[in-house]
Scaffold this motif. Structure first.
Motif, mmCIF file in Angstrom:
data_model
loop_
_atom_site.group_PDB
_atom_site.id
_atom_site.type_symbol
_atom_site.label_atom_id
_atom_site.label_comp_id
_atom_site.label_asym_id
_atom_site.label_seq_id
_atom_site.Cartn_x
_atom_site.Cartn_y
_atom_site.Cartn_z
ATOM 1 N N GLU A 273 2.051 11.861 -9.963
ATOM 2 C CA GLU A 273 2.029 13.275 -9.667
ATOM 3 C C GLU A 273 1.243 13.635 -9.283
ATOM 4 N N THR A 274 -0.046 12.059 -8.662
ATOM 5 C CA THR A 274 -1.305 12.290 -8.430
ATOM 6 C C THR A 274 -0.636 12.857 -6.276
ATOM 7 N N GLY A 275 0.527 12.131 -6.455
ATOM 8 C CA GLY A 275 1.004 11.539 -4.722
ATOM 9 C C GLY A 275 0.403 10.293 -3.851
ATOM 10 N N ARG A 276 -0.885 9.807 -4.951
ATOM 11 C CA ARG A 276 -1.376 8.497 -4.130
ATOM 12 C C ARG A 276 -0.089 7.008 -3.824
ATOM 13 N N THR A 277 0.268 6.297 -2.966
ATOM 14 C CA THR A 277 0.957 5.612 -3.248
ATOM 15 C C THR A 277 0.299 4.045 -2.782
ATOM 16 N N ASN A 278 1.285 2.804 -2.401
ATOM 17 C CA ASN A 278 -0.067 1.942 -2.516
ATOM 18 C C ASN A 278 -0.527 1.602 -1.213
ATOM 19 N N LYS A 279 -0.577 2.992 -0.482
ATOM 20 C CA LYS A 279 -1.256 2.973 1.129
ATOM 21 C C LYS A 279 -2.956 3.633 1.184
ATOM 22 N N ASP A 280 -3.404 3.070 0.980
ATOM 23 C CA ASP A 280 -4.776 4.208 0.755
ATOM 24 C C ASP A 280 -4.546 5.494 2.052
ATOM 25 N N GLY A 281 -4.976 6.822 1.590
ATOM 26 C CA GLY A 281 -5.391 7.652 2.078
ATOM 27 C C GLY A 281 -3.964 8.838 2.909
ATOM 28 N N PHE A 282 -2.807 7.902 1.970
ATOM 29 C CA PHE A 282 -0.990 8.191 2.706
ATOM 30 C C PHE A 282 -0.349 8.144 0.738
ATOM 31 N N PHE A 283 -0.086 10.344 1.449
ATOM 32 C CA PHE A 283 0.020 10.534 -0.101
ATOM 33 C C PHE A 283 1.579 11.081 -0.044
ATOM 34 N N ALA A 284 2.356 11.231 -0.977
ATOM 35 C CA ALA A 284 3.572 11.465 -1.248
ATOM 36 C C ALA A 284 4.036 12.880 -1.970
ATOM 37 N N ALA A 285 4.506 13.851 -1.241
ATOM 38 C CA ALA A 285 4.693 14.753 -1.916
ATOM 39 C C ALA A 285 6.124 15.524 -2.115
#
Ligand code: NAP
Length: 317
Positions: A273-285
């Motif tokens: 739910e933080t939106g963090r993916t396995n790539k720095d600076g790339f968030f999913a929502a």
């Protein structure tokens, strides 16, 4: 290059680099943009469809968004969008076709299908999902000529006619209910005998005289001449209808990010739910990420969380 000139170029480039580029203008993307603006980040929203508001616009009535019971989905999308516009969020029409992480600017270089390039230090990817197809003969052939994926958009064309709704989830049940108010007859055809959609909606459908619920039935073919004339089931039955509304779920819009971030086996971006993916600076929502409940209310909260995560990420850099 002379040191001073190089510094000026780098400063100019940094000025043109956004803090956050939001991809998608549905509830998740719009909410992310509002939260990003309020956190004083520079932000732009890329939208595939001009003035789009995502899937919510296809809902006839949204009954479970807290505080706005029974609101029309299209109007809800417009309300969300105007909220983002009040914060002067700039929108950019285009489809993202490529993301690259650049070491030079420590930012993402995002290429759009219209040739434009945007630079951003963080991405909030909220591209949602597209309609799954049944994959039966006649489906592509009669697209727009009796085959539809949006009851709210196309329902009025079938006033007084008979239609099939295919599927057993909330969308299929909502569509069948919506169409039952317009059409002479609605066949709700589901491949199993248990429905995923809300029991309350199913109960309303059972009370409708012009709705026939056909379970454990597989659609074999969509038939017609110039337009749809009937839908054939695998058990030999043939339903004489003018249209079929296909509501058999969604496929996440992750084709252009599949090489960049981790996806689960169904193609959703792995993110909490933080939106963090396995790539720095790339968030999913929103609907595009792994989650239990894909609803407008969870998409909106995803956008907020992802924006705050992006702000934290930029602060710590
Ligand atoms: P869904 O919940 O994934 O349901 C898809 C339905 O289509 C399932 O019943 C599935 O059957 C059926 N299906 C899938 N592939 C099929 C195929 N090839 N042939 C025949 N049937 C097939 O999708 P959805 O209804 O679009 O809903 C998506 C999400 O949005 C859900 O989380 C839903 O709760 C939410 N939503 C909520 C609302 C609301 O709250 N009012 C409205 C719309 C959507 P099986 O059951 O056999 O797998």
């Amino acid at each position: 290059m002379q040191g001073e000139t190089k510094n000026i170029i780098q400063e100019e480039s940094a000025k043109r680099t956004l803090d956050v580029l939001v991809v998608g203008s549905g509830p998740a993307g719009l909410s992310a943009a509002v939260y990003a603006k309020r956190a004083s980040m520079s932000v732009k929203v890329v939208e595939k469809m001009y003035m789009g508001t995502g899937q919510v616009a296809e809902s006839g009535r949204v009954d479970n968004y807290l505080g706005l019971p029974g609101m029309n989905g299209y109007e809800m999308g417009e309300v969300f969008r105007s909220h983002a516009q009040e914060f002067d969020v700039p929108f950019l029409e285009g489809e993202v076709c490529r993301f690259e992480k650049s070491r030079d600017c420590d930012c993402w270089i995002v290429k759009l299908s219209n040739g434009e390039v945007q630079k951003a230090r963080a991405i909030i990817y909220a591209a949602g999902a597209k309609h799954r197809h049944l994959g039966v003969p006649g489906e592509e052939e009669f697209g727009g000529r009796g085959v539809s994926y949006c009851a709210v958009c196309d329902g009025a064309f079938y006033r007084g006619k008979s239609v099939v709704v295919a599927g057993g989830g909330d969308t299929a049940l909502d569509d069948a209910l919506y169409l039952s108010e317009l059409c002479e007859k609605v066949y709700l055809v589901h491949r199993r005998d248990k429905f995923r959609g809300a029991a309350a909606t199913l109960e309303k459908l059972r009370q409708k005289e012009n709705v026939e619920i056909i379970t454990s039935a597989v659609i074999k073919e969509i038939l017609g001449d110039k337009r749809v004339q009937s839908v054939a089931l695998a058990d030999g039955r043939c339903l004489a209808v003018s249209g079929i509304f296909i509501a058999v779920g969604m496929i996440p819009e992750t084709e252009c990010v599949k090489e960049i971030v981790a996806l689960d086996e169904s193609g959703y971006i792995v993110a909490d739910e933080t939106g963090r993916t396995n790539k720095d600076g790339f968030f999913a929502a929103g609907d595009v990420r792994t989650k239990q409940l894909r609803q407008v209310i969870t998409a909106v909260s995803d956008g907020a969380n992802a924006a705050i995560s992006a702000a934290e990420y930029l602060r710590n850099k």
